[in-house]
Design a protein around this motif. Structure first.
Motif, mmCIF file in Angstrom:
data_model
loop_
_atom_site.group_PDB
_atom_site.id
_atom_site.type_symbol
_atom_site.label_atom_id
_atom_site.label_comp_id
_atom_site.label_asym_id
_atom_site.label_seq_id
_atom_site.Cartn_x
_atom_site.Cartn_y
_atom_site.Cartn_z
ATOM 1 N N LEU A 174 0.830 -1.206 0.000
ATOM 2 C CA LEU A 174 0.000 0.000 0.000
ATOM 3 C C LEU A 174 0.862 1.253 0.000
ATOM 4 C CD1 LEU A 174 -2.781 -1.098 2.509
ATOM 5 C CD2 LEU A 174 -2.977 -0.861 0.029
ATOM 6 N N GLY A 175 2.131 1.099 0.335
ATOM 7 C CA GLY A 175 3.127 2.145 0.214
ATOM 8 C C GLY A 175 4.334 1.567 -0.492
ATOM 9 N N ASP A 176 5.257 2.419 -0.921
ATOM 10 C CA ASP A 176 6.438 1.928 -1.610
ATOM 11 C C ASP A 176 7.261 1.048 -0.685
ATOM 12 O OD1 ASP A 176 5.926 3.269 -4.011
ATOM 13 O OD2 ASP A 176 6.754 5.124 -3.208
ATOM 14 N N PRO A 177 7.501 -0.217 -1.039
ATOM 15 C CA PRO A 177 8.346 -1.071 -0.201
ATOM 16 C C PRO A 177 9.754 -0.494 -0.069
ATOM 17 C CG PRO A 177 7.115 -2.390 -1.772
ATOM 18 C CD PRO A 177 6.933 -0.958 -2.176
ATOM 19 N N PRO A 178 10.351 -0.586 1.122
ATOM 20 C CA PRO A 178 11.684 -0.020 1.326
ATOM 21 C C PRO A 178 12.769 -0.934 0.770
ATOM 22 C CG PRO A 178 10.960 -1.087 3.328
ATOM 23 C CD PRO A 178 9.805 -1.189 2.347
ATOM 24 N N GLY A 179 13.958 -0.400 0.658
ATOM 25 C CA GLY A 179 15.106 -1.173 0.200
ATOM 26 C C GLY A 179 16.358 -0.338 0.269
ATOM 27 N N ASN A 180 17.478 -0.905 -0.129
ATOM 28 C CA ASN A 180 18.721 -0.145 -0.151
ATOM 29 C C ASN A 180 19.115 0.182 -1.582
ATOM 30 O OD1 ASN A 180 19.613 -2.597 -1.130
ATOM 31 N ND2 ASN A 180 20.984 -3.047 0.588
ATOM 32 N N ALA A 181 20.182 0.965 -1.713
ATOM 33 C CA ALA A 181 20.602 1.416 -3.035
ATOM 34 C C ALA A 181 21.034 0.250 -3.912
ATOM 35 C CB ALA A 181 21.746 2.425 -2.901
ATOM 36 N N TRP A 182 21.543 -0.820 -3.305
ATOM 37 C CA TRP A 182 22.014 -1.959 -4.081
ATOM 38 C C TRP A 182 20.883 -2.572 -4.896
ATOM 39 C CZ3 TRP A 182 20.905 -7.117 -4.554
ATOM 40 C CH2 TRP A 182 21.844 -7.894 -5.241
ATOM 41 N N GLY A 183 19.679 -2.628 -4.324
ATOM 42 C CA GLY A 183 18.564 -3.253 -5.022
ATOM 43 C C GLY A 183 17.597 -2.283 -5.655
ATOM 44 N N GLU A 184 17.967 -1.004 -5.729
ATOM 45 C CA GLU A 184 17.007 0.019 -6.165
ATOM 46 C C GLU A 184 16.470 -0.224 -7.558
ATOM 47 O OE1 GLU A 184 16.641 4.892 -6.594
ATOM 48 O OE2 GLU A 184 18.531 3.964 -5.963
ATOM 49 N N GLN A 185 17.334 -0.610 -8.492
ATOM 50 C CA GLN A 185 16.862 -0.798 -9.860
ATOM 51 C C GLN A 185 15.801 -1.882 -9.939
ATOM 52 O OE1 GLN A 185 19.978 -1.225 -12.757
ATOM 53 N NE2 GLN A 185 18.571 -1.745 -14.409
ATOM 54 N N ALA A 186 15.855 -2.853 -9.032
ATOM 55 C CA ALA A 186 14.861 -3.928 -9.030
ATOM 56 C C ALA A 186 13.555 -3.490 -8.387
ATOM 57 C CB ALA A 186 15.419 -5.155 -8.310
ATOM 58 N N TRP A 187 13.632 -2.800 -7.210
ATOM 59 C CA TRP A 187 12.404 -2.539 -6.470
ATOM 60 C C TRP A 187 11.714 -1.228 -6.827
ATOM 61 C CZ3 TRP A 187 12.885 2.022 -4.002
ATOM 62 C CH2 TRP A 187 14.110 2.388 -3.443
ATOM 63 N N GLU A 188 12.392 -0.341 -7.571
ATOM 64 C CA GLU A 188 11.762 0.944 -7.860
ATOM 65 C C GLU A 188 10.527 0.813 -8.754
ATOM 66 O OE1 GLU A 188 14.441 3.528 -9.854
ATOM 67 O OE2 GLU A 188 14.836 2.147 -11.506
ATOM 68 N N ILE A 189 10.390 -0.280 -9.467
ATOM 69 C CA ILE A 189 9.232 -0.483 -10.342
ATOM 70 C C ILE A 189 7.959 -0.772 -9.551
ATOM 71 C CG2 ILE A 189 10.671 -1.352 -12.230
ATOM 72 C CD1 ILE A 189 9.715 -4.171 -11.458
ATOM 73 N N LEU A 190 8.086 -0.995 -8.247
ATOM 74 C CA LEU A 190 6.922 -1.409 -7.457
ATOM 75 C C LEU A 190 5.924 -0.290 -7.236
ATOM 76 C CD1 LEU A 190 8.641 -3.716 -4.816
ATOM 77 C CD2 LEU A 190 7.380 -4.376 -6.870
ATOM 78 N N TRP A 191 6.269 0.933 -7.618
ATOM 79 C CA TRP A 191 5.287 2.014 -7.504
ATOM 80 C C TRP A 191 4.024 1.689 -8.313
ATOM 81 C CZ3 TRP A 191 3.058 4.822 -11.353
ATOM 82 C CH2 TRP A 191 3.622 4.712 -12.630
ATOM 83 N N TYR A 192 4.202 0.960 -9.417
ATOM 84 C CA TYR A 192 3.035 0.605 -10.224
ATOM 85 C C TYR A 192 2.105 -0.337 -9.461
ATOM 86 C CZ TYR A 192 0.089 -1.947 -13.361
ATOM 87 O OH TYR A 192 -0.998 -2.550 -13.916
#
Length: 375
Positions: free
Chosen positions: A131-149
């Motif tokens: 329901l909100g953007d899942p957190p993560g670190n910079a190492w995995g950002e390219q993978a998890w940033e798409i979760l906004w959709y």
């Protein structure tokens, strides 16, 4: 990489139903249970465009085909159709189809980030229900940033029973006024710079497209005059395009992904024309069944849309070190275009197809279907 990524609809991708009478029987327009190839082809094109955008970073890609707006429009249509059944059941079914593939993919990403030093806090609950953007670190950002959709889609699903009631009170005025929130947010001096603010921006940006899907399903678009629809669509396209280029210095680009107001109006005009063309002409792209390989690819893309969307960034990430290994083989170095982005694009798709075969069955399980390697 930009946080505002293109995407594709997720929960509307059940494999096609093929009635008796052969491969083409289920393609005929109006046959109960047949999939609409117009929507299927648009979704498949959006998937290819998403991967291309994330490979090449073309700023103009959103102007050629605003994938996110198109996909929210398609999802809104299918959500309105589903809400002919009881709303709690529909919402529950959407969650059941969306969350298991997300959890399966998230287990890999979260574990990898933990290995690379990530220390999660209470926000890790967003890896359970985004329901909100899942957190993560910079190492995995390219993978998890798409979760906004996924977060935006999930909120639209939850809000749809209320949105559909409001829409049906006065369809055309509500549709037009749905562009007001993004205008208000754009001209406010201060907007929340947190998870709430991000969700608010994305919902405001694509609200029109979601409601446009309602308008298509309810037959509102079909009843409108062609001249009025075309004029309004061209006006929205003109304003969105003008805003993107006029504020290029402010945003540093004309990429619609970085300019929500431009994205909202450009997508509104573009998707209106697409859905009006469908509503007014009844086009279904049934001709694609004559091209078996193309037809089969469209079927697989629609049956594995969640898998492709979630895993495509990881595929592109893994393609880079894989190509680095090719340099160690003299024949590959001599004969393959290892430095080309197009080669990266091709290798990325090979890995995406591998993900479809290895992990796509999770979508079948989520849909309570028999697991298969390919739909």
């Amino acid at each position: 990489m930009s946080r505002r990524r293109q995407a594709v609809t997720t929960a509307e991708t059940a494999p096609e139903v093929r009635p008796r009478g052969g491969h083409r029987a289920g393609r005929q327009r109006g046959l109960p249970g047949a999939r609409d190839r117009y929507f299927d082809v648009l979704r498949a094109v959006a998937l290819v465009r998403v991967v291309a955008y994330h490979t090449f970073g073309w700023a103009w890609a959103g102007l050629v085909f605003p994938s996110m707006g198109v996909m929210f429009g398609l999802a809104g249509t299918l959500m309105a159709k589903s809400l002919e059944r009881p709303a709690p059941r529909v919402v529950r079914d959407r969650l059941r189809r969306l969350l298991p593939p997300f959890w399966f993919w998230g287990a890999f990403v979260v574990l990898a980030m933990l290995v690379h030093g990530w220390m999660p806090g209470w926000e890790i609950v967003y890896w359970i229900v985004p329901l909100g953007d899942p957190p993560g670190n910079a190492w995995g950002e390219q993978a998890w940033e798409i979760l906004w959709y996924l977060r935006t889609y999930l909120w639209f699903v939850l809000l749809s029973p209320l949105l559909l009631r409001i829409f049906r009170l006065a369809p055309v005025p509500v549709l037009v006024l749905s562009l007001a929130p993004v205008l208000v947010l754009n001209f406010l001096r201060d907007t929340p710079d947190n998870r709430f603010g991000s969700a608010l921006w994305d919902l405001a940006t694509y609200l029109f497209c979601w409601l446009l899907g309602f308008a298509h399903r309810d037959g509102v678009l079909r009843r409108l005059r062609p001249a009025a629809v075309v004029a309004a669509s061209l006006a929205a396209l003109a304003y969105g395009g003008w805003f993107a280029f006029a504020h290029r210095a402010e945003y540093g680009t004309y990429d619609l992904d970085e300019i929500p107001l431009a994205q909202a109006f450009w997508s509104a005009g573009f998707v209106t024309l697409l859905l009006y063309f469908k509503a007014a002409r009844g086009v279904d792209f049934a001709w694609s069944a004559r091209f078996r390989r193309l037809d089969r690819t469209v079927t697989i893309f629609n049956g594995r849309a969640v898998t492709i969307y979630l895993w495509h960034e990881i595929a592109l990430i893994l393609a880079v070190p894989l190509i680095d290994q090719f340099w160690k083989v003299p024949a590959f170095e001599a004969w393959l275009p290892l430095e080309s982005q197009w080669f990266l694009f091709a290798v990325g798709w090979v890995l995406i197809w591998l993900a479809i075969v290895l992990f796509g069955w999770v979508e079948d399980v989520a849909a309570r279907k028999r697991p298969r390697l390919l739909p």
